[in-house]
Write an enzyme that holds these catalytic residues in place. Structure first.
Site, PDB file in Angstrom:
ATOM      1  N   ASP A  61       0.656  -1.138  -0.043  1.00 29.19           N
ATOM      2  CA  ASP A  61      -0.077  -0.025   0.172  1.00 29.19           C
ATOM      3  C   ASP A  61       1.098   1.249  -0.029  1.00 29.19           C
ATOM      4  O   ASP A  61       2.176   1.308   0.316  1.00 29.19           O
ATOM      5  CB  ASP A  61      -1.096  -0.076   1.149  1.00 29.19           C
ATOM      6  CG  ASP A  61      -1.866  -1.150   1.451  1.00 29.19           C
ATOM      7  OD1 ASP A  61      -2.224  -1.602   0.099  1.00 29.19           O
ATOM      8  OD2 ASP A  61      -2.488  -1.404   2.414  1.00 29.19           O
TER       9      ASP A  61
ATOM     10  N   LYS B 193      -3.254   2.848  -1.271  1.00 24.58           N
ATOM     11  CA  LYS B 193      -4.191   4.045  -1.836  1.00 24.58           C
ATOM     12  C   LYS B 193      -4.137   5.024  -0.967  1.00 24.58           C
ATOM     13  O   LYS B 193      -3.989   5.114   0.192  1.00 24.58           O
ATOM     14  CB  LYS B 193      -5.531   3.324  -1.847  1.00 24.58           C
ATOM     15  CG  LYS B 193      -5.664   1.691  -1.817  1.00 24.58           C
ATOM     16  CD  LYS B 193      -6.967   1.277  -1.319  1.00 24.58           C
ATOM     17  CE  LYS B 193      -6.846  -0.124  -1.127  1.00 24.58           C
ATOM     18  NZ  LYS B 193      -7.777  -0.718  -0.179  1.00 24.58           N
TER      19      LYS B 193
ATOM     20  N   MET C 103      -8.088   7.066  10.552  1.00 28.89           N
ATOM     21  CA  MET C 103      -8.922   7.911   9.225  1.00 28.89           C
ATOM     22  C   MET C 103     -10.023   8.904   9.860  1.00 28.89           C
ATOM     23  O   MET C 103     -10.852   9.129   9.285  1.00 28.89           O
ATOM     24  CB  MET C 103      -9.474   7.102   8.493  1.00 28.89           C
ATOM     25  CG  MET C 103      -8.616   5.849   7.622  1.00 28.89           C
ATOM     26  SD  MET C 103      -9.248   4.624   6.547  1.00 28.89           S
ATOM     27  CE  MET C 103      -9.858   3.586   8.051  1.00 28.89           C
TER      28      MET C 103
HETATM   29  N1  SAH Z   1      -3.705  -1.036   9.316  1.00 28.04           N
HETATM   30  C1  SAH Z   1      -3.337   0.255   9.494  1.00 28.04           C
HETATM   31  C2  SAH Z   1      -4.479   1.206   9.549  1.00 28.04           C
HETATM   32  C3  SAH Z   1      -4.929   1.359   8.242  1.00 28.04           C
HETATM   33  S1  SAH Z   1      -5.923   2.839   8.039  1.00 28.04           S
HETATM   34  C4  SAH Z   1      -2.907  -0.013  11.214  1.00 28.04           C
HETATM   35  O1  SAH Z   1      -2.966  -1.007  11.768  1.00 28.04           O
HETATM   36  O2  SAH Z   1      -2.358   1.004  11.561  1.00 28.04           O
HETATM   37  C5  SAH Z   1      -5.098   4.222   7.760  1.00 28.04           C
HETATM   38  C6  SAH Z   1      -5.065   5.099   8.924  1.00 28.04           C
HETATM   39  O3  SAH Z   1      -4.349   4.549  10.139  1.00 28.04           O
HETATM   40  C7  SAH Z   1      -4.797   6.499   8.625  1.00 28.04           C
HETATM   41  O4  SAH Z   1      -5.665   7.358   7.992  1.00 28.04           O
HETATM   42  C8  SAH Z   1      -4.343   6.944  10.151  1.00 28.04           C
HETATM   43  O5  SAH Z   1      -5.322   7.295  10.786  1.00 28.04           O
HETATM   44  C9  SAH Z   1      -3.634   5.600  10.698  1.00 28.04           C
HETATM   45  N2  SAH Z   1      -2.208   5.635  10.466  1.00 28.04           N
HETATM   46  C10 SAH Z   1      -1.615   4.881   9.965  1.00 28.04           C
HETATM   47  N3  SAH Z   1      -0.231   5.310  10.065  1.00 28.04           N
HETATM   48  C11 SAH Z   1      -0.165   6.072  10.974  1.00 28.04           C
HETATM   49  C12 SAH Z   1       0.810   6.944  11.435  1.00 28.04           C
HETATM   50  N4  SAH Z   1       2.096   6.580  11.251  1.00 28.04           N
HETATM   51  N5  SAH Z   1       0.720   7.709  12.229  1.00 28.04           N
HETATM   52  C13 SAH Z   1      -0.673   8.123  12.684  1.00 28.04           C
HETATM   53  N6  SAH Z   1      -1.716   7.443  12.185  1.00 28.04           N
HETATM   54  C14 SAH Z   1      -1.378   6.432  11.198  1.00 28.04           C
END
Ligand code: SAH
Length: 506
Positions: free
Chosen positions: A277, A299, A412
């Site tokens: 991704d 995405k 998100m």
């Molecule tokens: N599978 C991922 C989440 C994917 S949804 C997990 O477990 O973290 C994507 C969302 O994850 C983003 O919109 C944000 O809210 C969060 N996210 C992912 N990486 C991040 C980061 N380094 N810092 C803050 N939020 C993060």
């Protein structure tokens, strides 16, 4: 000059060494002597000297198929015995430069400084690389401490800095390696041609060699059964089993490379294809093999490169082709990663898969804030939500949990920040409830913000946050460290539309 003092005390005297700090702190990661393996089979290696130094070098070079030429008028008995037993040639005459003729390597090992110097000068004039024992300044090359499992050789060098260290390392490595490693490598060499003919390059061939070095052939060699080892290897070569596809849904963690698990790292190294991704940093993808295929599939909000259905179909197709695939997702693959749909598609198609957990963004954000997600007497449950289900009339269960004290992690959540805050307050959560927000959690460019539920809507208005954002709400947040965070309430300028457009989504 900056210095530090190294204090070494003897029984009566104390000696102070003044070591320039610069010499210690500017340790360059570059080598001054680069290790290579030089062809010596059938070539002459000349050693000038008849004592212990010459004997040590003769023993070292005697581990190869080089033709040894010992040049010394007087030779000590031990070296004489070595010459007799090894079949080395011996020129029993006073040294003369013409004796170096035809050698590809020269050792000045006479123990006589003047003689060693002239040997080194002659060799250099004749363009033959020279090593002068204990005189690094005269050396074109250094000899390594050697672990010999011919044809496998491990050479340890310290550029002369620590011969004792090199010997220590040598003995440790020696203990680690099976004495039969050389036989196994010899068997491998004898099968290389056949493997290249019978197995297509890439996946199948790599799998064969990994079974060869870890499976039945290796075990048989270890047990001293060379013919069984050969048979097992041939069976393995001819079994011709079609490559079985395998998909690993792997959590890449929140962004920092060193938050990747060891298992994720191993699978990345083994993968033929890495499907990743947009949120997974390049540095993590780059941990895969150099020849692995890399397929970015999106995405970011507004620029999806592939639909979820296309991704599912791609994984199934790669599995059917017998590929070993790492499907790399940010954070944990099972948290808002649409892994459920991918697993269902793989199950339906009968393709083997496994899931490797990763550090989810909420955990990384909490760590960045030193924020206890559960706090004794304050919060004993936790909610992972996107907040996108707050639109209808009925309050979702998680909102009720928040009111009863759960810590809420909103993924998100930027574009729904106002909605989340408004509905929670309306439902009875205090507007003073603590809120922590982290952009780019775990990364060097992270930004931390703190405030209350009443401040949370301002998040939507911020166009200066272009990275992924994690919001954590709840009384436990009050236990976080706010020393390095900015107040959320400070910004109320940019338009909500702009911020929403920049939001990162899975
Ligand atoms: N599978 C991922 C989440 C994917 S949804 C997990 O477990 O973290 C994507 C969302 O994850 C983003 O919109 C944000 O809210 C969060 N996210 C992912 N990486 C991040 C980061 N380094 N810092 C803050 N939020 C993060």
């Amino acid at each position: 000059m900056l210095c530090f003092w190294f204090f070494a005390s003897g029984r009566k005297t104390a000696i102070l060494f003044r070591i320039p700090l610069a010499a210690m702190s500017h340790v360059t990661p570059k080598l001054n002597a680069f290790p290579v393996f030089m062809r010596v089979e059938g070539e002459v290696v000349a050693i000038v000297g008849g004592g212990d130094e010459a004997l040590a070098k003769a023993r070292l070079i005697g581990q190869s198929n080089a033709v040894l030429r010992i040049i010394a008028e007087n030779v000590e008995p031990e070296l004489l015995a070595f010459i007799a037993q090894s079949g080395a040639s011996h020129i029993a005459a006073a040294y003369d430069a013409s004796q170096l003729d035809g050698a590809i390597m020269v050792f000045a090992a006479s123990g006589d400084e003047a003689l060693d110097r002239s040997v080194a000068a002659d060799a250099r004039r004749l363009s033959i690389p020279v090593n002068a024992v204990d005189r690094p300044e005269l050396c074109d090359f250094f000899t390594p401490a050697l672990v010999n499992r011919a044809p496998v050789a491990i050479a340890i060098g310290t550029e002369g800095a620590g011969p004792v260290l090199a010997q220590m390392l040598r003995s440790r490595i020696d203990q680690m390696l099976s004495p039969s490693l050389g036989s196994l490598a010899t068997l491998a060499a004898s099968l290389r041609g056949a493997a290249e003919k019978l197995l297509p390059k890439g996946n199948a061939r790599r799998r064969f060699w990994s079974s060869f070095f870890q499976g039945a052939p290796a075990h048989a060699v270890e047990a001293g059964q060379l013919s069984q080892a050969h048979d097992a290897a041939v069976d393995l070569l001819l079994s011709n089993a079609p490559a079985v596809g395998h998909i690993a849904l792997v959590g890449a963690g929140p962004g920092a490379e060193d938050l990747l698990t060891l298992r994720a790292h191993r699978l990345l190294m083994e993968a033929d294809v890495i499907v990743h991704d947009a949120l997974v940093p390049e540095a993590v993808v780059a941990m895969g093999r150099r020849d692995a295929e890399r397929l970015p599939v999106g995405k970011r909000k507004g620029c999806h490169t592939k639909s979820q259905a296309e991704i599912n179909a791609l994984l199934v197709e790669l599995g059917r082709q017998g590929k070993r695939v790492v499907r790399l997702k940010s954070g944990d693959p099972l948290v808002f990663g649409r892994a459920g749909e991918e697993m269902a598609a793989l199950r339906d198609a009968g393709i083997a898969y496994e899931v490797v957990p990763g550090v989810t963004a909420a955990f990384a954000a909490a760590a960045d804030f030193e924020l206890p997600l559960t706090l004794r007497g304050v919060s004993s449950s936790m909610v992972f939500t996107t907040g996108h289900d707050l639109k209808g009339n009925s309050l979702p269960d998680w909102a009720r949990l928040a009111i009863s004290g759960a810590t809420v992690a909103v993924y998100m959540g930027r574009s729904v920040a106002a909605e989340v805050a408004g509905r929670l307050i309306e439902a009875g959560l205090s507007p003073d409830t603590a809120v922590a927000v982290v952009e780019n959690a775990s990364l060097a460019n992270r930004r931390r913000f703190h405030g209350t539920l009443a401040d949370l809507p301002s998040l939507e208005e911020r166009a200066d946050l272009s990275g992924p954002v994690m919001t954590i709400i709840g009384d436990a947040v009050a236990g976080a460290n706010f020393e390095r965070s900015e107040p959320l309430a400070a910004h109320r300028h940019e338009s909500a539309a702009k911020a929403a457009a920049a939001e990162v989504e899975e």
